[in-house]
Design a protein around this motif. Structure first.
Motif, PDB file in Angstrom:
ATOM      1  N   LEU A  61       0.834  -1.197   0.000  1.00 31.78           N
ATOM      2  CA  LEU A  61       0.000   0.000   0.000  1.00 31.78           C
ATOM      3  C   LEU A  61       0.876   1.258   0.000  1.00 31.78           C
ATOM      4  O   LEU A  61       0.624   2.214  -0.748  1.00 31.78           O
ATOM      5  N   ARG A  62       1.930   1.263   0.799  1.00 33.34           N
ATOM      6  CA  ARG A  62       2.863   2.394   0.824  1.00 33.34           C
ATOM      7  C   ARG A  62       3.486   2.597  -0.557  1.00 33.34           C
ATOM      8  O   ARG A  62       3.569   3.722  -1.064  1.00 33.34           O
ATOM      9  N   ILE A  63       3.906   1.512  -1.190  1.00 33.36           N
ATOM     10  CA  ILE A  63       4.536   1.588  -2.513  1.00 33.36           C
ATOM     11  C   ILE A  63       3.556   2.143  -3.552  1.00 33.36           C
ATOM     12  O   ILE A  63       3.929   2.969  -4.385  1.00 33.36           O
ATOM     13  N   VAL A  64       2.300   1.710  -3.493  1.00 30.25           N
ATOM     14  CA  VAL A  64       1.286   2.197  -4.436  1.00 30.25           C
ATOM     15  C   VAL A  64       1.040   3.689  -4.228  1.00 30.25           C
ATOM     16  O   VAL A  64       0.989   4.468  -5.186  1.00 30.25           O
ATOM     17  N   ILE A  65       0.888   4.102  -2.973  1.00 31.11           N
ATOM     18  CA  ILE A  65       0.671   5.528  -2.676  1.00 31.11           C
ATOM     19  C   ILE A  65       1.829   6.355  -3.220  1.00 31.11           C
ATOM     20  O   ILE A  65       1.625   7.368  -3.886  1.00 31.11           O
ATOM     21  N   GLU A  66       3.048   5.914  -2.937  1.00 33.54           N
ATOM     22  CA  GLU A  66       4.220   6.641  -3.424  1.00 33.54           C
ATOM     23  C   GLU A  66       4.293   6.608  -4.948  1.00 33.54           C
ATOM     24  O   GLU A  66       4.730   7.574  -5.577  1.00 33.54           O
ATOM     25  N   GLY A  67       3.853   5.501  -5.560  1.00 34.63           N
ATOM     26  CA  GLY A  67       3.848   5.393  -7.017  1.00 34.63           C
ATOM     27  C   GLY A  67       2.919   6.401  -7.675  1.00 34.63           C
ATOM     28  O   GLY A  67       3.156   6.838  -8.800  1.00 34.63           O
ATOM     29  N   PHE A  68       1.873   6.777  -6.972  1.00 31.32           N
ATOM     30  CA  PHE A  68       0.958   7.808  -7.464  1.00 31.32           C
ATOM     31  C   PHE A  68       1.402   9.205  -7.045  1.00 31.32           C
ATOM     32  O   PHE A  68       0.647  10.163  -7.143  1.00 31.32           O
ATOM     33  N   GLU A  69       2.634   9.277  -6.555  1.00 34.24           N
ATOM     34  CA  GLU A  69       3.227  10.539  -6.112  1.00 34.24           C
ATOM     35  C   GLU A  69       2.395  11.221  -5.033  1.00 34.24           C
ATOM     36  O   GLU A  69       2.268  12.449  -4.989  1.00 34.24           O
ATOM     37  N   ALA A  70       1.819  10.406  -4.184  1.00 36.85           N
ATOM     38  CA  ALA A  70       1.050  10.913  -3.050  1.00 36.85           C
ATOM     39  C   ALA A  70       1.840  10.638  -1.776  1.00 36.85           C
ATOM     40  O   ALA A  70       2.868   9.955  -1.790  1.00 36.85           O
ATOM     41  N   ARG A  71       1.347  11.182  -0.689  1.00 44.53           N
ATOM     42  CA  ARG A  71       2.018  11.057   0.595  1.00 44.53           C
ATOM     43  C   ARG A  71       0.978  10.887   1.694  1.00 44.53           C
ATOM     44  O   ARG A  71      -0.068  11.535   1.663  1.00 44.53           O
ATOM     45  N   VAL A  72       1.254  10.025   2.654  1.00 45.90           N
ATOM     46  CA  VAL A  72       0.383   9.900   3.820  1.00 45.90           C
ATOM     47  C   VAL A  72       0.717  11.066   4.735  1.00 45.90           C
ATOM     48  O   VAL A  72       1.831  11.173   5.234  1.00 45.90           O
ATOM     49  N   ARG A  73      -0.243  11.960   4.930  1.00 43.33           N
ATOM     50  CA  ARG A  73      -0.026  13.145   5.776  1.00 43.33           C
ATOM     51  C   ARG A  73      -0.201  12.802   7.256  1.00 43.33           C
ATOM     52  O   ARG A  73       0.548  13.260   8.095  1.00 43.33           O
ATOM     53  N   LYS A  74      -1.255  12.026   7.538  1.00 43.89           N
ATOM     54  CA  LYS A  74      -1.547  11.643   8.918  1.00 43.89           C
ATOM     55  C   LYS A  74      -2.629  10.584   8.915  1.00 43.89           C
ATOM     56  O   LYS A  74      -3.308  10.358   7.913  1.00 43.89           O
ATOM     57  N   SER A 116       4.388   8.510   9.403  1.00 48.10           N
ATOM     58  CA  SER A 116       3.352   9.542   9.478  1.00 48.10           C
ATOM     59  C   SER A 116       2.775   9.592  10.884  1.00 48.10           C
ATOM     60  O   SER A 116       2.696   8.567  11.563  1.00 48.10           O
ATOM     61  N   PRO A 117       2.336  10.769  11.324  1.00 53.86           N
ATOM     62  CA  PRO A 117       1.780  10.875  12.676  1.00 53.86           C
ATOM     63  C   PRO A 117       0.399  10.221  12.783  1.00 53.86           C
ATOM     64  O   PRO A 117      -0.352  10.163  11.807  1.00 53.86           O
ATOM     65  N   VAL A 118       0.109   9.732  13.979  1.00 51.91           N
ATOM     66  CA  VAL A 118      -1.193   9.132  14.294  1.00 51.91           C
ATOM     67  C   VAL A 118      -1.852  10.011  15.341  1.00 51.91           C
ATOM     68  O   VAL A 118      -1.228  10.380  16.339  1.00 51.91           O
ATOM     69  N   PHE A 119      -3.116  10.343  15.107  1.00 51.64           N
ATOM     70  CA  PHE A 119      -3.890  11.161  16.030  1.00 51.64           C
ATOM     71  C   PHE A 119      -5.153  10.416  16.433  1.00 51.64           C
ATOM     72  O   PHE A 119      -5.660   9.592  15.677  1.00 51.64           O
ATOM     73  N   VAL A 120      -5.657  10.750  17.621  1.00 50.33           N
ATOM     74  CA  VAL A 120      -6.942  10.231  18.091  1.00 50.33           C
ATOM     75  C   VAL A 120      -7.778  11.423  18.520  1.00 50.33           C
ATOM     76  O   VAL A 120      -7.253  12.346  19.180  1.00 50.33           O
ATOM     77  N   ASP A 121      -9.037  11.418  18.164  1.00 51.69           N
ATOM     78  CA  ASP A 121      -9.951  12.447  18.636  1.00 51.69           C
ATOM     79  C   ASP A 121      -9.867  12.505  20.163  1.00 51.69           C
ATOM     80  O   ASP A 121      -9.888  11.477  20.841  1.00 51.69           O
ATOM     81  N   ARG A 122      -9.741  13.704  20.701  1.00 48.04           N
ATOM     82  CA  ARG A 122      -9.538  13.903  22.139  1.00 48.04           C
ATOM     83  C   ARG A 122     -10.627  13.220  22.975  1.00 48.04           C
ATOM     84  O   ARG A 122     -10.341  12.544  23.959  1.00 48.04           O
ATOM     85  N   GLU A 123     -11.876  13.384  22.598  1.00 48.82           N
ATOM     86  CA  GLU A 123     -12.972  12.786  23.373  1.00 48.82           C
ATOM     87  C   GLU A 123     -12.971  11.258  23.263  1.00 48.82           C
ATOM     88  O   GLU A 123     -13.249  10.566  24.233  1.00 48.82           O
ATOM     89  N   VAL A 124     -12.670  10.750  22.081  1.00 47.96           N
ATOM     90  CA  VAL A 124     -12.578   9.291  21.909  1.00 47.96           C
ATOM     91  C   VAL A 124     -11.499   8.748  22.836  1.00 47.96           C
ATOM     92  O   VAL A 124     -11.702   7.740  23.524  1.00 47.96           O
ATOM     93  N   TYR A 125     -10.348   9.428  22.880  1.00 46.49           N
ATOM     94  CA  TYR A 125      -9.255   8.973  23.746  1.00 46.49           C
ATOM     95  C   TYR A 125      -9.664   9.044  25.217  1.00 46.49           C
ATOM     96  O   TYR A 125      -9.528   8.067  25.954  1.00 46.49           O
ATOM     97  N   ARG A 126     -10.157  10.187  25.634  1.00 47.90           N
ATOM     98  CA  ARG A 126     -10.507  10.368  27.049  1.00 47.90           C
ATOM     99  C   ARG A 126     -11.603   9.418  27.507  1.00 47.90           C
ATOM    100  O   ARG A 126     -11.582   8.933  28.631  1.00 47.90           O
ATOM    101  N   ASN A 127     -12.577   9.151  26.650  1.00 54.16           N
ATOM    102  CA  ASN A 127     -13.697   8.281  27.035  1.00 54.16           C
ATOM    103  C   ASN A 127     -13.361   6.798  26.998  1.00 54.16           C
ATOM    104  O   ASN A 127     -14.093   5.991  27.559  1.00 54.16           O
ATOM    105  N   ASN A 128     -12.267   6.431  26.333  1.00 54.79           N
ATOM    106  CA  ASN A 128     -11.967   5.007  26.155  1.00 54.79           C
ATOM    107  C   ASN A 128     -10.582   4.588  26.616  1.00 54.79           C
ATOM    108  O   ASN A 128     -10.254   3.407  26.566  1.00 54.79           O
ATOM    109  N   SER A 129      -9.769   5.536  27.057  1.00 53.56           N
ATOM    110  CA  SER A 129      -8.442   5.162  27.558  1.00 53.56           C
ATOM    111  C   SER A 129      -8.595   4.576  28.945  1.00 53.56           C
ATOM    112  O   SER A 129      -9.594   4.792  29.636  1.00 53.56           O
ATOM    113  N   ARG A 130      -7.608   3.810  29.315  1.00 51.90           N
ATOM    114  CA  ARG A 130      -7.638   3.129  30.608  1.00 51.90           C
ATOM    115  C   ARG A 130      -6.378   3.456  31.378  1.00 51.90           C
ATOM    116  O   ARG A 130      -5.284   3.484  30.809  1.00 51.90           O
TER     117      ARG A 130
END
Length: 162
Positions: A61-74, A116-130
Motif C-alpha cells: 500500500l505504501r509503494i502504491v501511494i508513493e507510485g501515485f506521487e502521493a504522501r500519507v499526511r496523517k 506519518s503521525p497518528v492522532f486520536v480524537d480527544r474525546e474518543v481517547y478520554r472516554n476510552n483510555s484506561r
C-alpha cells in the motif's frame, strides 16, 4: 486531536485477540484497540525493525501511494460507533488533500511504514483510555505482577465498545 504513539501490543488472555496500545504523552492512560492477528503481526514486525524481502500488504500500500506521487499526511482515529473504532488516512498529492476511511489497525500499520503521525480524537481517547497503574520496580512483562497483564486479564473486551 491528540497525537499518539504505539506504546505496545498485548494479547487479551480471555479471547487471545491482539490489542494495540496507543499512548498520548499529554494524557494519562492508554487507549486499547482490539485488532486482527494479521494487522498485529504487521505492526509488531515493523516495531521490531523486521523488513521482509518481499512487500507485505501494508508495504505494498505504501509503494502504491508513493507510485501515485502521493504522501500519507496523517492517520486519525476519529470516532467510535457502537463497538467499532473508525479511522481515516489523509493523503496529499500536490495541492490536493483527501481522506480514505480505514480500520485503525491498517491505518496504524501504514503510518508506521510511512513515518506519518497518528492522532486520536480527544474525546474518543478520554472516554476510552484506561489507567494502568505501574510500580517503581518494573515487573517482567507478562508476569503475574505486570499491571498491564493483570488489567487485560480482568477486562471484558465489550467494555471498550469495540
Amino acid at each position: 486531536m491528540l497525537r499518539v504513539r504505539v506504546s505496545g501490543l498485548a494479547v487479551d488472555q480471555a479471547t487471545q485477540n491482539p490489542i494495540v496500545l496507543l499512548e498520548a504523552p499529554e494524557e494519562e492512560g492508554v487507549l486499547p484497540i482490539w485488532i486482527g492477528t494479521a494487522e498485529a503481526s504487521a505492526i509488531a514486525s515493523h516495531l521490531a525493525g523486521q523488513h521482509p524481502e518481499r512487500p507485505l500488504t501494508h508495504d505494498l500500500l505504501r509503494i502504491v501511494i508513493e507510485g501515485f506521487e502521493a504522501r500519507v499526511r496523517k492517520v486519525v482515529i476519529s470516532e467510535l460507533r457502537g463497538n467499532t473504532f473508525f479511522a481515516k488516512i489523509f493523503l496529499s498529492r500536490g495541492d490536493e488533500v483527501f481522506s480514505i476511511d480505514a480500520r485503525p489497525s491498517d491505518s496504524i500499520a501504514l503510518a508506521l511504514r510511512t513515518e506519518s503521525p497518528v492522532f486520536v480524537d480527544r474525546e474518543v481517547y478520554r472516554n476510552n483510555s484506561r489507567q494502568i497503574a505501574t510500580r517503581p520496580e518494573k515487573p517482567e512483562p507478562g508476569s503475574d505482577d505486570d499491571p498491564l497483564r493483570k488489567y487485560l486479564d480482568e477486562s471484558d473486551p465489550d467494555e471498550f465498545n469495540l
